[in-house]
Write a protein that holds these residues in place. Structure first.
Motif, PDB file in Angstrom:
ATOM      1  N   PRO A  92       4.393   3.493   4.766  1.00  0.00           N
ATOM      2  CA  PRO A  92       3.148   4.254   4.901  1.00  0.00           C
ATOM      3  C   PRO A  92       2.579   4.253   6.321  1.00  0.00           C
ATOM      4  CG  PRO A  92       2.834   2.361   3.430  1.00  0.00           C
ATOM      5  CD  PRO A  92       4.266   2.404   3.793  1.00  0.00           C
ATOM      6  N   THR A 146       0.838  -1.207   0.000  1.00  0.00           N
ATOM      7  CA  THR A 146       0.000   0.000   0.000  1.00  0.00           C
ATOM      8  C   THR A 146       0.867   1.249   0.000  1.00  0.00           C
ATOM      9  OG1 THR A 146      -0.070   0.078   2.414  1.00  0.00           O
ATOM     10  CG2 THR A 146      -1.805  -1.180   1.315  1.00  0.00           C
ATOM     11  N   GLN A 147       0.221   2.361  -0.336  1.00  0.00           N
ATOM     12  CA  GLN A 147       0.906   3.651  -0.301  1.00  0.00           C
ATOM     13  C   GLN A 147       0.140   4.606   0.596  1.00  0.00           C
ATOM     14  OE1 GLN A 147       1.742   5.278  -4.159  1.00  0.00           O
ATOM     15  NE2 GLN A 147       3.425   3.868  -4.490  1.00  0.00           N
ATOM     16  N   GLY A 148       0.862   5.599   1.083  1.00  0.00           N
ATOM     17  CA  GLY A 148       0.257   6.635   1.901  1.00  0.00           C
ATOM     18  C   GLY A 148      -0.421   7.682   1.028  1.00  0.00           C
ATOM     19  N   THR A 149      -0.697   8.821   1.640  1.00  0.00           N
ATOM     20  CA  THR A 149      -1.423   9.865   0.910  1.00  0.00           C
ATOM     21  C   THR A 149      -0.702  11.203   0.862  1.00  0.00           C
ATOM     22  OG1 THR A 149      -2.617  10.460   2.932  1.00  0.00           O
ATOM     23  CG2 THR A 149      -3.662   8.854   1.455  1.00  0.00           C
ATOM     24  N   ARG A 150       0.182  11.464   1.807  1.00  0.00           N
ATOM     25  CA  ARG A 150       0.807  12.786   1.848  1.00  0.00           C
ATOM     26  C   ARG A 150       2.284  12.692   1.483  1.00  0.00           C
ATOM     27  NH1 ARG A 150       4.105  12.966   5.928  1.00  0.00           N
ATOM     28  NH2 ARG A 150       3.750  11.678   7.745  1.00  0.00           N
ATOM     29  N   GLU A 178       2.149   7.438   8.625  1.00  0.00           N
ATOM     30  CA  GLU A 178       0.977   8.317   8.665  1.00  0.00           C
ATOM     31  C   GLU A 178       0.023   7.960   9.804  1.00  0.00           C
ATOM     32  OE1 GLU A 178      -0.769   8.344   4.767  1.00  0.00           O
ATOM     33  OE2 GLU A 178       0.971   9.354   3.902  1.00  0.00           O
ATOM     34  N   ILE A 232       5.670   9.664  -2.001  1.00  0.00           N
ATOM     35  CA  ILE A 232       4.524   9.290  -1.182  1.00  0.00           C
ATOM     36  C   ILE A 232       4.961   8.052  -0.381  1.00  0.00           C
ATOM     37  CG2 ILE A 232       2.137   8.432  -1.231  1.00  0.00           C
ATOM     38  CD1 ILE A 232       2.374  11.310  -2.146  1.00  0.00           C
ATOM     39  N   ARG A 239       3.593  11.202  12.353  1.00  0.00           N
ATOM     40  CA  ARG A 239       2.852  11.623  11.158  1.00  0.00           C
ATOM     41  C   ARG A 239       3.050  13.091  10.795  1.00  0.00           C
ATOM     42  NH1 ARG A 239      -2.871  10.278  13.624  1.00  0.00           N
ATOM     43  NH2 ARG A 239      -3.005  11.905  15.192  1.00  0.00           N
ATOM     44  N   GLU A 259       6.085   4.489  -1.794  1.00  0.00           N
ATOM     45  CA  GLU A 259       6.665   4.622  -3.132  1.00  0.00           C
ATOM     46  C   GLU A 259       8.176   4.361  -3.061  1.00  0.00           C
ATOM     47  OE1 GLU A 259       7.242   8.137  -6.521  1.00  0.00           O
ATOM     48  OE2 GLU A 259       6.196   8.587  -4.652  1.00  0.00           O
TER      49      GLU A 259
END
Length: 191
Positions: free
Chosen positions: A150, A54-58, A153, A85, A159, A88
């Motif tokens: 990730p 999975t990847q984060g958002t910010r 976060e 991100i 975070r 990534e």
């Protein structure tokens, strides 16, 4: 008789305590090293075999710091920073150059700042995992492949981190061949 027995007991306990403390002092460094590598304590980065699913958002900015201590080398990152991100995978190249007229061997010490980011910064591939041997005048590029987990976060303490600095310092390796003086006055490399 009872007094002698109690003295022996106290002496035995004191000796056992002294041996325990001696053993603990020898175990402290490897245990601390293991603890840092396992938890990311003190900015120690993690080692991963693959990127997370999975990847984060910010976005997070990763800055690069390259230093040399005690080696006749130039050492520079191809870029000063990248944005990514969490989750990534990024690859960044560093250039190593031996500016001397002899073969040299270096090993990189590394960490991230802030220290709290160490548990979330993972390397898949890095020149820092092994000694680097450079021939006289040799220059080459070496890669570091990494990601920020990730899960950073979700950590209420981490975070807020928006910038992470990855820092390397190359030192002479302990396996470095050292010149020794010969009778003729010329240097010979010790084997």
């Amino acid at each position: 008789m009872a007094n002698t027995r109690s003295h022996r007991l106290v002496a035995g306990l004191a000796g056992g305590f002294a041996l325990t403390m001696l053993g603990a002092s020898f175990a402290a460094v490897p245990l601390y090293d293991w603890f840092c590598r396992t938890t990311g304590f003190g900015g120690t980065t993690m080692v991963a075999k693959e990127a997370p699913a999975t990847q984060g958002t910010r976005p997070v900015t990763v800055r690069f710091d390259a230093n040399v201590n005690g080696l006749p080398w130039r050492f520079d990152a191809e870029t000063t920073s990248v944005s990514l991100i969490p989750g990534e995978v990024k690859t960044v190249f560093y250039r190593l150059t031996n500016v001397s007229d002899r073969e040299t061997v270096g090993v990189a010490n590394y960490g991230v700042a802030p220290d709290l980011a160490g548990g979330y910064f993972s390397k898949i591939q890095c020149f820092c995992f092994t000694d680097q041997v450079l021939k006289p005048g040799e220059s080459r590029e070496e890669a570091v492949v990494f990601f920020v987990d990730p899960l950073i976060e979700r950590d209420t303490d981490a975070r807020h981190i928006r910038t992470i600095t990855l820092s390397y310092t190359f030192f002479p390796s302990k396996t470095q061949q050292k010149p020794v003086a010969s009778a003729s006055g010329k240097n010979i490399v010790a084997q």
